[in-house]
Design an enzyme around this catalytic site. Structure first.
Site, PDB file in Angstrom:
ATOM      1  N   GLN A  24      49.865  51.325  35.867  1.00 51.99           N
ATOM      2  CA  GLN A  24      50.514  52.470  36.591  1.00 51.99           C
ATOM      3  C   GLN A  24      50.981  52.018  37.893  1.00 51.99           C
ATOM      4  OE1 GLN A  24      48.320  56.228  36.526  1.00 51.99           O
ATOM      5  NE2 GLN A  24      47.941  56.119  34.374  1.00 51.99           N
ATOM      6  N   CYS A  25      51.055  50.611  38.304  1.00 49.07           N
ATOM      7  CA  CYS A  25      51.441  50.146  39.319  1.00 49.07           C
ATOM      8  C   CYS A  25      52.981  49.840  39.477  1.00 49.07           C
ATOM      9  CB  CYS A  25      50.639  48.717  39.696  1.00 49.07           C
ATOM     10  SG  CYS A  25      51.119  47.756  41.292  1.00 49.07           S
TER      11      CYS A  25
END
Length: 237
Positions: A110-111
């Site tokens: 989720q970066c």
């Protein structure tokens, strides 16, 4: 003359506060200026004390050197000395990668860097896997909690969305006391610009065919930009 080993070690304990180097630079007739127990002051005037004191200091220094050498010899010298768990809980002996060039990356799902890094890593792997490149992905949730899923969820995400064919390992910590041993080794082998600690997701380490860490790249360094370094290590320049 002191004959028993217990007496010798008793002396050593009483003089433990004196630096070892003193024995090599201070003549025995000046030892009286060093603070010591009252009942031993007269003994320091004899050559016997000088001999025993110097011998004890030599023994202590030798012991410390041998202990240090033993510690150094037990420290890992290569990535190939580690065993890690993959995302399915299986032990993986990294010596199986001898002769391979490795790109080791701490990944997250989720970066803001996820899409570009996963995409380019898959492209690199497809291009060079038959020439000896392996990419080892280690999920980590220490940066913004951006890898919250369990191992099954991480595998599904990487393999379904990005067609990752390279191995993905058990989720690990990369910083702090709980850091995985392999990451302690990576960081000690190649420190970062502002200290050894991993700064964010997608920090990359390049490892040569002998298991030596040869390069470290920042999270913002794209996988495609280090292709030339990979080719060099593969002997494909």
């Amino acid at each position: 003359m002191i004959r028993s080993s217990s007496s010798i070690f008793s002396l050593l304990r009483q003089y433990r506060s004196i630096p070892i180097s003193v024995a090599s630079i201070v003549p025995y007739n000046r030892l009286s200026s060093i603070s010591k127990p009252t009942h031993l002051r007269s003994f320091t005037k004899s050559s016997n004390f000088s001999s025993v004191y110097l011998n004890l200091s030599h023994f202590s220094l030798r012991f410390r050197l041998q202990h240090s050498m033993a510690s150094d010899s037990s420290s890992p010298k290569s990535i190939h000395e580690f065993t890690v768990k993959d995302a399915r809980g299986n032990d993986v002996d990294l010596s199986t990668y001898k002769g391979k060039v490795l790109l080791i990356v701490n990944v997250a799902s989720q970066c803001g860097l996820t899409n570009s890094n996963y995409t380019e890593m898959s492209e690199l792997y497809a291009k060079y896997k038959d020439k000896g490149l392996e990419i080892l992905a280690f999920p980590c949730n220490q940066f913004g909690n951006q890898e919250p899923g369990n191992n099954d969820e991480i595998l599904e995400f990487a393999c379904t969305r990005f067609k990752a064919e390279y191995p993905i390992f058990d989720k690990v910590d990369v910083n702090g006391d709980t850091a995985a041993p392999i990451y302690k080794f990576l960081k000690s082998s190649k420190g970062g610009l502002f200290g050894d600690g991993i700064k964010w997701n997608f920090t990359k380490f390049l490892v040569d065919k002998e298991g030596n860490v040869v390069e470290r790249y920042a999270p913002t360094t794209s996988p495609s930009s280090i292709e030339k370094d990979i080719k060099k290590r593969l002997g494909d320049s």
